[in-house]
Motif scaffolding. Structure first.
Motif, short mmCIF file in Angstrom:
data_model
loop_
_atom_site.label_atom_id
_atom_site.label_comp_id
_atom_site.label_asym_id
_atom_site.label_seq_id
_atom_site.Cartn_x
_atom_site.Cartn_y
_atom_site.Cartn_z
N ARG A 144 0.83 -1.19 0.00
CA ARG A 144 0.00 0.00 0.00
C ARG A 144 0.87 1.24 0.00
O ARG A 144 1.95 1.26 0.59
CB ARG A 144 -0.92 0.01 1.23
CG ARG A 144 -1.88 -1.16 1.28
CD ARG A 144 -3.00 -0.93 2.30
NE ARG A 144 -2.51 -0.61 3.62
CZ ARG A 144 -2.15 -1.52 4.54
NH1 ARG A 144 -2.16 -2.81 4.24
NH2 ARG A 144 -1.76 -1.13 5.75
N ARG A 145 0.38 2.29 -0.64
CA ARG A 145 1.17 3.51 -0.83
C ARG A 145 1.73 4.05 0.48
O ARG A 145 2.89 4.46 0.55
CB ARG A 145 0.31 4.57 -1.53
CG ARG A 145 1.05 5.85 -1.91
CD ARG A 145 0.12 6.72 -2.74
NE ARG A 145 0.66 8.03 -3.03
CZ ARG A 145 1.52 8.31 -4.01
NH1 ARG A 145 1.95 7.34 -4.79
NH2 ARG A 145 1.94 9.54 -4.22
N GLU A 146 0.92 4.04 1.54
CA GLU A 146 1.37 4.61 2.81
C GLU A 146 2.42 3.75 3.51
O GLU A 146 3.01 4.17 4.50
CB GLU A 146 0.18 4.84 3.74
CG GLU A 146 -0.49 3.58 4.26
CD GLU A 146 -1.65 3.11 3.39
OE1 GLU A 146 -2.51 2.37 3.91
OE2 GLU A 146 -1.68 3.49 2.20
N GLN A 166 4.97 2.19 1.58
CA GLN A 166 6.14 2.11 0.71
C GLN A 166 7.30 2.91 1.29
O GLN A 166 7.11 3.94 1.94
CB GLN A 166 5.79 2.59 -0.69
CG GLN A 166 4.79 1.69 -1.40
CD GLN A 166 4.37 2.24 -2.75
OE1 GLN A 166 5.00 3.14 -3.29
NE2 GLN A 166 3.29 1.70 -3.29
N ILE A 191 8.43 7.16 -2.25
CA ILE A 191 7.33 7.59 -3.12
C ILE A 191 7.91 8.53 -4.17
O ILE A 191 8.69 9.43 -3.85
CB ILE A 191 6.24 8.33 -2.32
CG1 ILE A 191 5.60 7.41 -1.29
CG2 ILE A 191 5.19 8.92 -3.25
CD1 ILE A 191 4.78 6.28 -1.88
#
Length: 206
Positions: A160-162, A164, A167
């Motif tokens: 999930r992006r949060e 990683q 970014i």
């Protein structure tokens, strides 16, 4: 039943510079950046002495808003964006303001990079983008928890992006990105044959 929640959120602000303040002609801003770079012998010398690829006015000029009216307009817009971001961050400014500390030009040629760093002694930092040709590098942001991860395994590629570790933000011309100044970031290799132009800045609390 187990409960899992996200804590200590890192916020990133993205908007068009033109959403606040006077309209900014990016072509005029680009021409002004090159004009200043051409005349700024002290900045050119600093870049050469410090192995900085391309050009930055960071160590040489502190009065861009006075030199070219378009930079004064950029500052007016940035003041409003930063005020909006500060509200989102729910800062208790105790009746004081966040004010511009410094503003500088970055011209990154093909093959140029800007290594990972942060901005000590500031509250909010950011960049507005003047020229982003095809192949120009994104802004790479680093999870601030990395130094404390110790023996943690790598994240899944599709995490999930949060969650990683890094970014990559690919801004467009006219965008402004804001983040808290402790957030480590870098500009990877510029793969474009053309210059990547941006104007960066710091805001302090006073």
């Amino acid at each position: 039943m187990a409960q899992i929640e996200s804590l200590f959120v890192t916020r990133l602000y993205r908007a068009k510079l033109s959403e606040h303040g006077p309209a900014i002609d990016t072509d005029e801003l680009e021409a002004s950046c090159y004009s200043i770079a051409e005349d700024d012998e002290a900045g050119q010398e600093w870049c050469e002495a410090n192995g900085y690829p391309g050009y930055t006015s960071y160590a040489s000029l502190t009065d861009l808003g006075w030199r070219f009216p378009i930079f004064a307009d950029v500052i007016k817009a940035l003041d409003k964006h930063v005020a909006e971001f500060a509200k989102d961050l729910e800062f208790n400014l105790d009746g004081r303001k966040l004010v511009l500390e410094d503003l500088w030009i970055n011209i990154l040629p093909e093959g140029g990079t800007h290594s990972s760093h942060l901005h000590p002694h500031s509250v909010i930092s950011g960049t507005t983008y003047v020229a982003m040709p095809d192949g120009a590098s994104a802004l790479k942001l680093e999870d601030p928890r990395s130094a404390r991860m110790m023996a943690a395994p790598a994240r899944l590629k599709d995490a999930r992006r949060e969650l990683q570790t890094f970014i990559y933000m690919k801004p467009e011309v006219g965008d402004v990105l804001l983040w808290e100044s402790w957030l480590r970031h870098e500009v990877p290799l510029n793969m474009s044959e053309y210059d990547r132009l941006s104007v960066s800045f710091n805001y302090k609390w006073e």
